[in-house]
Design a protein around this motif. Sequence first.
Motif, PDB file in Angstrom:
ATOM      1  N   GLU A 219       0.923  -1.099   0.034  1.00 46.90           N
ATOM      2  CA  GLU A 219      -0.133   0.055   0.125  1.00 46.90           C
ATOM      3  C   GLU A 219       0.813   1.381   0.264  1.00 46.90           C
ATOM      4  O   GLU A 219       0.494   2.351  -0.727  1.00 46.90           O
ATOM      5  CB  GLU A 219      -1.012  -0.029   1.113  1.00 46.90           C
ATOM      6  N   VAL A 230      -6.988   0.273  -4.631  1.00 47.62           N
ATOM      7  CA  VAL A 230      -6.322  -1.070  -4.568  1.00 47.62           C
ATOM      8  C   VAL A 230      -7.575  -2.287  -3.950  1.00 47.62           C
ATOM      9  O   VAL A 230      -8.461  -1.936  -3.273  1.00 47.62           O
ATOM     10  CB  VAL A 230      -5.344  -0.943  -3.454  1.00 47.62           C
ATOM     11  N   TYR A 250     -10.189  -2.907   4.611  1.00 45.59           N
ATOM     12  CA  TYR A 250     -10.805  -3.175   3.336  1.00 45.59           C
ATOM     13  C   TYR A 250     -12.200  -3.579   3.228  1.00 45.59           C
ATOM     14  O   TYR A 250     -12.665  -4.001   4.364  1.00 45.59           O
ATOM     15  CB  TYR A 250     -10.152  -4.581   2.630  1.00 45.59           C
ATOM     16  N   LEU A 276      -7.298   4.186  -0.877  1.00 46.82           N
ATOM     17  CA  LEU A 276      -6.036   4.558   0.003  1.00 46.82           C
ATOM     18  C   LEU A 276      -5.893   6.267  -0.067  1.00 46.82           C
ATOM     19  O   LEU A 276      -5.140   6.733   0.757  1.00 46.82           O
ATOM     20  CB  LEU A 276      -4.782   4.047  -0.795  1.00 46.82           C
ATOM     21  N   GLU A 279      -7.165   7.262   3.509  1.00 47.81           N
ATOM     22  CA  GLU A 279      -6.341   6.815   4.619  1.00 47.81           C
ATOM     23  C   GLU A 279      -5.686   7.932   5.421  1.00 47.81           C
ATOM     24  O   GLU A 279      -5.210   8.854   4.613  1.00 47.81           O
ATOM     25  CB  GLU A 279      -5.113   5.859   4.323  1.00 47.81           C
TER      26      GLU A 279
END
Length: 279
Positions: A219, A230, A250, A276, A279
């Motif tokens: 990642e 992803v 996920y 991502l 995040e």
Amino acid sequence: MQYTKHVTGTKAKLKIYCDEFNERIRVDEYSGNFSEITRLIEDSAREHSAHKVIIKARAEQLLNFLEKGYVLEAVIKGFFAGSDVYFLGKYKTEARKMSTHWEKSEKIFSDVQDLKQDTKNPLHKFQLHKGEVKDAERLAALYEKVFPVYPVPLHDPEYVRKSMESGTVFLFIEKNKEIISAASAEVDMLNGNAELTDCATLPSYRGGGMMKQLLAGLEDELVKRKIFCVYTIARSLSYGMNAAFKQLGYRYGGRLVNNCYIYDKMEDMNIWWKDLSQE
């Protein structure tokens, strides 16, 4: 044999992944007249004696494909440079349509749902190594030990080398010069997504948190490349792999029934995805 081919009609064109080993075809791209698109797909399915047809569909054609008998199996947010992908399936044989391990898969999925995102630092941090061409033979040896059967020939060092040369990123953990755990990211720069795949750990080393660290490392590498969508396609019968992705934050996207031969038989595969950029 597995290869990609382009099919062109008078008013439509397709990009199809032909997968004789797994008795399926997958339509990765399509454009043009919808009636001709579906006719070209059916012609290709007959030509390759496919037991299953998979389409990576966009939202604009979703209802049209459903009207043609395709079944929605999974969704990934942001797959096409920010637009969602819809995995549609159509089965050509009764045996291919019937999942023989659905109850066990559902029990594993139910158990995984109770897990919380794991943000704790692991008790032991492993050193992660980025795979290079010179590591291909050792990586292939790991996959041959872990998977008696795999959808692609990862036990072949030449296949691993070609994957690296085409942009796939491998990370691994080693002990005494032997690779004991590895995972990879297949990067699609055009659409801005990456598949986390080829996850394998030798049985005697499982349960130590290595795979989660490898996935987190991949990642980090993808974020550096500005790849934010992803996803993974994980064996529905593997508690460990589904648990790892759930704990890494996920989201479950659905299940592909009788998707491919892996481990030792034809299996259903769960899709998990993550953005991502959030995040």
